[in-house]
Design a protein around this motif. Structure first.
Motif, PDB file in Angstrom:
ATOM      1  N   MET A  28       0.902  -1.219  -0.241  1.00  0.00           N
ATOM      2  CA  MET A  28       0.010   0.098   0.004  1.00  0.00           C
ATOM      3  C   MET A  28       0.828   1.176  -0.041  1.00  0.00           C
ATOM      4  O   MET A  28       1.794   1.258   0.827  1.00  0.00           O
ATOM      5  N   ALA A  29       0.620   2.094  -0.866  1.00  0.00           N
ATOM      6  CA  ALA A  29       1.501   3.407  -1.040  1.00  0.00           C
ATOM      7  C   ALA A  29       0.615   4.425  -0.314  1.00  0.00           C
ATOM      8  O   ALA A  29      -0.445   4.655  -0.268  1.00  0.00           O
ATOM      9  N   SER A  30       1.431   5.490   0.424  1.00  0.00           N
ATOM     10  CA  SER A  30       0.801   6.639   0.795  1.00  0.00           C
ATOM     11  C   SER A  30       1.735   7.767   0.680  1.00  0.00           C
ATOM     12  O   SER A  30       2.937   7.634   0.235  1.00  0.00           O
ATOM     13  N   LYS A  31       1.247   8.761   0.478  1.00  0.00           N
ATOM     14  CA  LYS A  31       1.804  10.238   0.215  1.00  0.00           C
ATOM     15  C   LYS A  31       2.432  10.842   1.459  1.00  0.00           C
ATOM     16  O   LYS A  31       1.716  10.963   2.385  1.00  0.00           O
ATOM     17  N   VAL A  32       3.674  11.183   1.343  1.00  0.00           N
ATOM     18  CA  VAL A  32       4.433  11.629   2.407  1.00  0.00           C
ATOM     19  C   VAL A  32       5.460  13.005   1.650  1.00  0.00           C
ATOM     20  O   VAL A  32       5.501  12.796   0.639  1.00  0.00           O
ATOM     21  N   ILE A  33       5.528  13.908   2.708  1.00  0.00           N
ATOM     22  CA  ILE A  33       6.434  14.835   2.218  1.00  0.00           C
ATOM     23  C   ILE A  33       7.775  14.807   3.114  1.00  0.00           C
ATOM     24  O   ILE A  33       7.691  14.612   4.258  1.00  0.00           O
ATOM     25  N   HIS A  34       8.871  14.911   2.171  1.00  0.00           N
ATOM     26  CA  HIS A  34      10.203  14.864   3.012  1.00  0.00           C
ATOM     27  C   HIS A  34      10.546  16.438   2.956  1.00  0.00           C
ATOM     28  O   HIS A  34      10.814  17.091   2.040  1.00  0.00           O
ATOM     29  N   ALA A  35      10.909  16.635   4.173  1.00  0.00           N
ATOM     30  CA  ALA A  35      11.586  18.168   4.323  1.00  0.00           C
ATOM     31  C   ALA A  35      13.140  18.025   4.819  1.00  0.00           C
ATOM     32  O   ALA A  35      13.041  17.503   5.921  1.00  0.00           O
ATOM     33  N   LEU A  36      13.863  18.729   3.981  1.00  0.00           N
ATOM     34  CA  LEU A  36      15.501  18.578   4.686  1.00  0.00           C
ATOM     35  C   LEU A  36      15.678  19.850   5.084  1.00  0.00           C
ATOM     36  O   LEU A  36      15.399  21.188   4.711  1.00  0.00           O
ATOM     37  N   TYR A  37      16.404  19.700   6.135  1.00  0.00           N
ATOM     38  CA  TYR A  37      17.043  20.731   7.065  1.00  0.00           C
ATOM     39  C   TYR A  37      18.591  20.709   7.211  1.00  0.00           C
ATOM     40  O   TYR A  37      19.092  19.340   6.924  1.00  0.00           O
ATOM     41  N   THR A  38      19.314  21.644   7.238  1.00  0.00           N
ATOM     42  CA  THR A  38      20.800  21.690   7.433  1.00  0.00           C
ATOM     43  C   THR A  38      21.457  22.113   8.692  1.00  0.00           C
ATOM     44  O   THR A  38      22.401  21.699   8.851  1.00  0.00           O
ATOM     45  N   ASP A  39      20.311  22.434   9.665  1.00  0.00           N
ATOM     46  CA  ASP A  39      20.738  22.794  11.039  1.00  0.00           C
ATOM     47  C   ASP A  39      19.802  22.070  12.117  1.00  0.00           C
ATOM     48  O   ASP A  39      18.474  22.221  11.973  1.00  0.00           O
ATOM     49  N   ASP A  40      20.146  21.578  13.038  1.00  0.00           N
ATOM     50  CA  ASP A  40      19.447  21.062  14.286  1.00  0.00           C
ATOM     51  C   ASP A  40      18.656  21.943  14.927  1.00  0.00           C
ATOM     52  O   ASP A  40      17.193  21.801  15.392  1.00  0.00           O
ATOM     53  N   ASP A  41      18.974  23.174  15.102  1.00  0.00           N
ATOM     54  CA  ASP A  41      18.151  24.128  15.760  1.00  0.00           C
ATOM     55  C   ASP A  41      16.979  24.448  14.845  1.00  0.00           C
ATOM     56  O   ASP A  41      15.761  24.613  15.392  1.00  0.00           O
ATOM     57  N   VAL A  42      17.127  24.628  13.608  1.00  0.00           N
ATOM     58  CA  VAL A  42      16.189  24.887  12.889  1.00  0.00           C
ATOM     59  C   VAL A  42      14.981  23.890  12.916  1.00  0.00           C
ATOM     60  O   VAL A  42      13.990  23.871  12.596  1.00  0.00           O
ATOM     61  N   LEU A  43      15.759  22.543  12.743  1.00  0.00           N
ATOM     62  CA  LEU A  43      14.677  21.366  12.824  1.00  0.00           C
ATOM     63  C   LEU A  43      14.019  21.285  13.902  1.00  0.00           C
ATOM     64  O   LEU A  43      12.885  21.054  13.753  1.00  0.00           O
ATOM     65  N   MET A  44      14.614  21.628  15.180  1.00  0.00           N
ATOM     66  CA  MET A  44      13.757  21.467  16.539  1.00  0.00           C
ATOM     67  C   MET A  44      12.833  22.719  16.512  1.00  0.00           C
ATOM     68  O   MET A  44      11.514  22.230  16.799  1.00  0.00           O
ATOM     69  N   GLN A  45      13.102  23.886  15.843  1.00  0.00           N
ATOM     70  CA  GLN A  45      11.882  24.650  15.666  1.00  0.00           C
ATOM     71  C   GLN A  45      10.717  24.475  14.771  1.00  0.00           C
ATOM     72  O   GLN A  45       9.685  24.647  15.012  1.00  0.00           O
ATOM     73  N   ALA A  46      11.164  23.596  13.652  1.00  0.00           N
ATOM     74  CA  ALA A  46      10.236  23.243  12.697  1.00  0.00           C
ATOM     75  C   ALA A  46       9.442  22.106  13.175  1.00  0.00           C
ATOM     76  O   ALA A  46       8.279  22.223  12.784  1.00  0.00           O
ATOM     77  N   VAL A  47       9.819  21.231  13.823  1.00  0.00           N
ATOM     78  CA  VAL A  47       9.171  20.462  14.646  1.00  0.00           C
ATOM     79  C   VAL A  47       8.030  20.795  15.682  1.00  0.00           C
ATOM     80  O   VAL A  47       6.869  20.507  15.455  1.00  0.00           O
ATOM     81  N   LYS A  48       8.535  21.837  16.258  1.00  0.00           N
ATOM     82  CA  LYS A  48       7.389  22.427  17.327  1.00  0.00           C
ATOM     83  C   LYS A  48       6.322  23.202  16.575  1.00  0.00           C
ATOM     84  O   LYS A  48       5.103  22.934  16.940  1.00  0.00           O
TER      85      LYS A  48
END
Length: 176
Positions: free
Chosen positions: A1-21
């Motif tokens: 079964m296939a499902s659609k997902v979006i992959h968002a790439l980040y280059t900084d862990d602090d930016v990733l943390m804020q993006a997750v929040k």
């Protein structure tokens, strides 16, 4: 079964943390996050339940202690009692101080080895398992957040993720 997902790439862990929040605050479902190294606080930001490995480690230590007591009682008292230094082995309690190092070592041995085995089984990491890493750059210097599209607008979600600091956003058909 296939499902659609979006992959968002980040280059900084602090930016990733804020993006997750921000993503959790916007009520999007984060499927998985792939990082090249452990990011402190990421599990809490994702809302994951705390691990119970410490509880299992304690239980495995108790099992190791019980095995060591039964083993030494059988070997040193019942099966092959010895007169060491003029002190005969009449009971386990009289000789227990000499058995403390063995009890400690077997407690640590059981806790450590069984905990590692439990971790591998729980994480579904076994020999010859194929890697699940969707993008090879996440093993070096990129962070990938996988968001389930579900009933959301792909364009709206892509714009949201780019506004959170994603350097690349891709729509993927994920095979399950």
């Amino acid at each position: 079964m296939a499902s659609k997902v979006i992959h968002a790439l980040y280059t900084d862990d602090d930016v990733l943390m804020q993006a997750v929040k921000d993503t959790k605050k916007a009520h999007y479902h984060i499927g998985e996050i792939y990082t090249p190294f452990p990011v402190h606080g990421l599990d809490k930001a994702m809302g994951l339940a705390p691990t119970r490995l410490a509880i299992t480690s304690f239980i495995y230590g108790i099992i190791g202690l019980a095995v060591s007591i039964v083993m030494m009682n059988y070997i040193m008292i019942e099966d092959w009692p010895q007169d060491i230094g003029g002190k005969p082995s009449f009971s386990y309690i009289e000789n227990m101080p000499a058995f403390v190092p063995v009890m400690f070592e077997l407690t640590v041995f059981f806790a450590a080895h069984l905990m590692v085995i439990t971790f591998y089984l729980r994480s579904k990491l076994w020999p010859f398992k194929q890697a699940e890493n969707p993008d090879v750059r996440t093993t070096d210097d990129h962070f990938l957040m996988e968001i389930d599209v579900e009933n959301h607008s792909v364009e709206e979600l892509s714009m949201f993720l780019q506004n959170t600091g994603a350097v690349e956003v891709n729509l993927i058909d994920k095979q399950e």
